[in-house]
Design a protein around this motif. Structure first.
Motif, mmCIF file in Angstrom:
data_model
loop_
_atom_site.group_PDB
_atom_site.id
_atom_site.type_symbol
_atom_site.label_atom_id
_atom_site.label_comp_id
_atom_site.label_asym_id
_atom_site.label_seq_id
_atom_site.Cartn_x
_atom_site.Cartn_y
_atom_site.Cartn_z
ATOM 1 N N ALA A 96 0.838 -1.197 0.000
ATOM 2 C CA ALA A 96 0.000 0.000 0.000
ATOM 3 C C ALA A 96 0.875 1.250 0.000
ATOM 4 C CB ALA A 96 -0.925 -0.001 1.216
ATOM 5 N N VAL A 97 0.457 2.247 -0.783
ATOM 6 C CA VAL A 97 1.220 3.497 -0.946
ATOM 7 C C VAL A 97 0.361 4.663 -0.474
ATOM 8 C CG1 VAL A 97 2.436 4.985 -2.579
ATOM 9 C CG2 VAL A 97 2.416 2.509 -2.928
ATOM 10 N N ASP A 98 0.937 5.558 0.332
ATOM 11 C CA ASP A 98 0.171 6.705 0.807
ATOM 12 C C ASP A 98 0.487 7.949 -0.016
ATOM 13 O OD1 ASP A 98 2.591 7.705 1.660
ATOM 14 O OD2 ASP A 98 2.181 7.455 3.794
ATOM 15 N N ILE A 99 -0.103 9.072 0.361
ATOM 16 C CA ILE A 99 0.037 10.283 -0.427
ATOM 17 C C ILE A 99 1.430 10.889 -0.314
ATOM 18 C CG2 ILE A 99 -0.726 11.886 1.350
ATOM 19 C CD1 ILE A 99 -2.392 12.955 -1.375
ATOM 20 N N LYS A 100 2.215 10.460 0.650
ATOM 21 C CA LYS A 100 3.601 10.897 0.744
ATOM 22 C C LYS A 100 4.507 10.073 -0.161
ATOM 23 C CE LYS A 100 3.184 12.372 5.571
ATOM 24 N NZ LYS A 100 3.742 12.216 6.946
ATOM 25 N N GLY A 144 4.110 17.440 -13.531
ATOM 26 C CA GLY A 144 2.801 18.040 -13.681
ATOM 27 C C GLY A 144 1.681 17.253 -13.038
ATOM 28 N N TRP A 145 1.980 16.087 -12.435
ATOM 29 C CA TRP A 145 0.964 15.298 -11.755
ATOM 30 C C TRP A 145 0.801 15.767 -10.321
ATOM 31 C CZ3 TRP A 145 4.339 11.239 -14.212
ATOM 32 C CH2 TRP A 145 3.815 10.838 -15.446
ATOM 33 N N THR A 146 -0.373 15.574 -9.778
ATOM 34 C CA THR A 146 -0.555 15.804 -8.356
ATOM 35 C C THR A 146 0.065 14.639 -7.597
ATOM 36 O OG1 THR A 146 -2.652 14.622 -8.234
ATOM 37 C CG2 THR A 146 -2.753 16.964 -8.852
ATOM 38 N N PHE A 147 0.253 14.814 -6.307
ATOM 39 C CA PHE A 147 0.826 13.735 -5.524
ATOM 40 C C PHE A 147 -0.151 12.565 -5.394
ATOM 41 C CE2 PHE A 147 3.667 17.106 -4.652
ATOM 42 C CZ PHE A 147 4.873 16.529 -4.317
ATOM 43 N N GLU A 148 -1.443 12.850 -5.452
ATOM 44 C CA GLU A 148 -2.418 11.759 -5.466
ATOM 45 C C GLU A 148 -2.250 10.904 -6.712
ATOM 46 O OE1 GLU A 148 -6.098 13.812 -5.084
ATOM 47 O OE2 GLU A 148 -6.209 13.451 -2.929
ATOM 48 N N GLU A 149 -1.962 11.549 -7.840
ATOM 49 C CA GLU A 149 -1.746 10.802 -9.075
ATOM 50 C C GLU A 149 -0.443 10.022 -9.033
ATOM 51 O OE1 GLU A 149 -4.205 13.699 -12.156
ATOM 52 O OE2 GLU A 149 -2.103 14.104 -11.724
ATOM 53 N N MET A 150 0.594 10.604 -8.449
ATOM 54 C CA MET A 150 1.861 9.875 -8.310
ATOM 55 C C MET A 150 1.697 8.672 -7.384
ATOM 56 S SD MET A 150 4.183 10.892 -10.255
ATOM 57 C CE MET A 150 5.419 9.848 -9.497
ATOM 58 N N GLN A 151 0.826 8.806 -6.390
ATOM 59 C CA GLN A 151 0.541 7.699 -5.496
ATOM 60 C C GLN A 151 0.023 6.496 -6.276
ATOM 61 O OE1 GLN A 151 -2.515 8.758 -2.717
ATOM 62 N NE2 GLN A 151 -2.561 6.774 -1.711
ATOM 63 N N ILE A 152 -0.748 6.772 -7.315
ATOM 64 C CA ILE A 152 -1.314 5.713 -8.141
ATOM 65 C C ILE A 152 -0.304 5.184 -9.156
ATOM 66 C CG2 ILE A 152 -3.091 5.212 -9.878
ATOM 67 C CD1 ILE A 152 -4.830 7.317 -8.512
ATOM 68 N N LYS A 153 0.512 6.061 -9.709
ATOM 69 C CA LYS A 153 1.341 5.693 -10.845
ATOM 70 C C LYS A 153 2.660 5.035 -10.479
ATOM 71 C CE LYS A 153 1.480 8.368 -14.471
ATOM 72 N NZ LYS A 153 0.641 7.615 -15.420
ATOM 73 N N ILE A 154 3.181 5.273 -9.271
ATOM 74 C CA ILE A 154 4.565 4.907 -8.984
ATOM 75 C C ILE A 154 4.812 3.402 -9.036
ATOM 76 C CG2 ILE A 154 4.162 4.984 -6.485
ATOM 77 C CD1 ILE A 154 7.420 5.828 -8.365
#
Length: 376
Positions: A96-100, A144-154
């Motif tokens: 699981a990945v959080d917003i940080k 250009g992504w939000t951190f919420e989007e990076m949370q999903i993509k990483i």
């Protein structure tokens, strides 16, 4: 007839070996003595169907689960999963990945967990490991992504070599970044180690006969060689892409390494809906491909999880020779790319039935993931 409360511990322990996870919880709630017995594990757990890990309830923040054997939903308070995106399931544990953009490996029913080291950069020139603060909604992250989007993509997918409760020397393997690059971590490591030799994007990973195998978007299967330096090595025959599958998976089915090709049809807007699944076995020694037409009565569970298959003959509500599937996605909208594509494919008559019609997808928690409860 003796009172149930007077049963000896060895008899009670034997009874628990036949209980599924929900019944195990009910057993432990009967009395103090039964609760103590339920914590012992001298017998292997009973055969059980996997659960689906679903979204987080907006108001209570409880995590929703679906028990396939009971056809029933549960909402369970697991604070460690609040706001976290599920990117993998293996041996009863969740990644699981959080917003940080930090990750944990957790057993959701015992709440044992490991804190994972910072993930490698998403791509060259994009270093996300320096992020320390939770941004506001109007702040964009790298690229250009939000951190919420990076949370999903990483992290695209994550699996384990072994159950951490059984072996402390387990290995975690992930596919991360824009090219689904393989990297691994072991307890005690301070960082992820990237596996060299990648020539394109990767579709899936699987642990099979003491090795990690990686399925690329191309036609050649890889195995991870850890010594002297971690790298990918080509193995087995070329795996053709046929009708251009939308997604491909690797699964360990009782000692056979299988490639499952998922064919989709684009319907309204950008929605891709599964229309067929093909199963092939690459012979790693003779470089030959075998097509599979059934699972001898078993059922396979496909998605953001490592291999799960069960003998459907033991479960009246489980489809024999069925492939239960969820989607894999990195999109941020529940309306795109088959985000509601959840069902079971019958290998015999080639039909697909929806599993249930309840909305199960929320972009920030990931696609539903199959999980075999492992609380013992």
């Amino acid at each position: 007839m003796a009172a149930w409360s007077d049963l000896t511990n060895d008899v009670l322990e034997h009874i628990t070996s036949f209980l599924t996870f929900p019944d195990h919880c009910r057993f432990s709630a009967v009395c103090k003595n039964w609760r103590l017995v339920s914590k012992l594990r001298r017998y292997p757990p009973a055969l059980q169907l996997p659960w689906l890990v679903l979204e987080e309830e907006q108001e209570t923040r409880k995590r929703k689960f679906y028990s396939l054997s009971e056809a029933k939903h549960y909402s369970i308070e697991i604070p460690e999963l609040h706001g976290r995106y599920i990117c993998g399931s293996s041996h009863g544990w969740l990644f699981a990945v959080d917003i940080k953009i930090t990750g944990i490996l957790i057993n959701p029913f015992t709440r044992e967990y490991y804190e994972l080291p910072p993930f490698p950069p998403y791509s060259k020139g994009m270093d996300i490991i320096l992020l320390e603060k939770v941004p506001s909604d109007d702040i964009e992250g790298p690229g250009g992504w939000t951190f919420e989007e990076m949370q999903i993509k990483i992290v695209f997918k994550a699996i384990l070599s072994h159950d951490p409760k059984e072996r402390s020397d387990f290995t975690a393997m992930i596919l991360f970044g824009e090219m689904n690059t393989p990297a691994f971590w072991r307890p005690g490591d301070l960082c992820w180690t990237i596996v060299d030799g990648q020539t394109g994007s990767m579709d899936d990973i699987e642990y099979f006969e003491e090795n990690f195998y990686v399925l690329p978007s191309g036609i050649q299967l890889y195995v991870v060689d850890f010594e002297p330096k971690p790298k990918l090595r080509e193995v087995g025959p070329e795996i053709g892409q046929g009708d251009c599958p939308h997604e491909r998976y690797l699964m360990d089915y009782d000692g056979s390494l299988l490639v499952i090709e998922r064919l989709c049809d684009c319907v309204e807007k950008k929605k891709n809906i599964t229309i067929e699944l093909n199963v092939i076995e690459p012979d790693l020694e003779d470089n030959y491909l075998y097509e599979w037409y059934d699972f001898d009565g078993h059922a396979l569970f496909l998605g953001r999880n490592s291999s799960i298959f069960v003998n459907a003959n033991h479960f009246p509500n489980c489809k024999k020779n069925g492939i239960y599937f969820t989607h894999l996605t990195r999109t941020f909208s529940a309306d795109e790319f088959g985000c509601h594509d959840l069902g079971v494919f019958d290998m015999i008559d080639k039909t697909i039935n929806k599993l249930f019609s309840v909305e199960v997808f929320h972009p920030l928690v990931g696609a539903p993931a199959w999980l075999t409860p492992n609380p013992w």
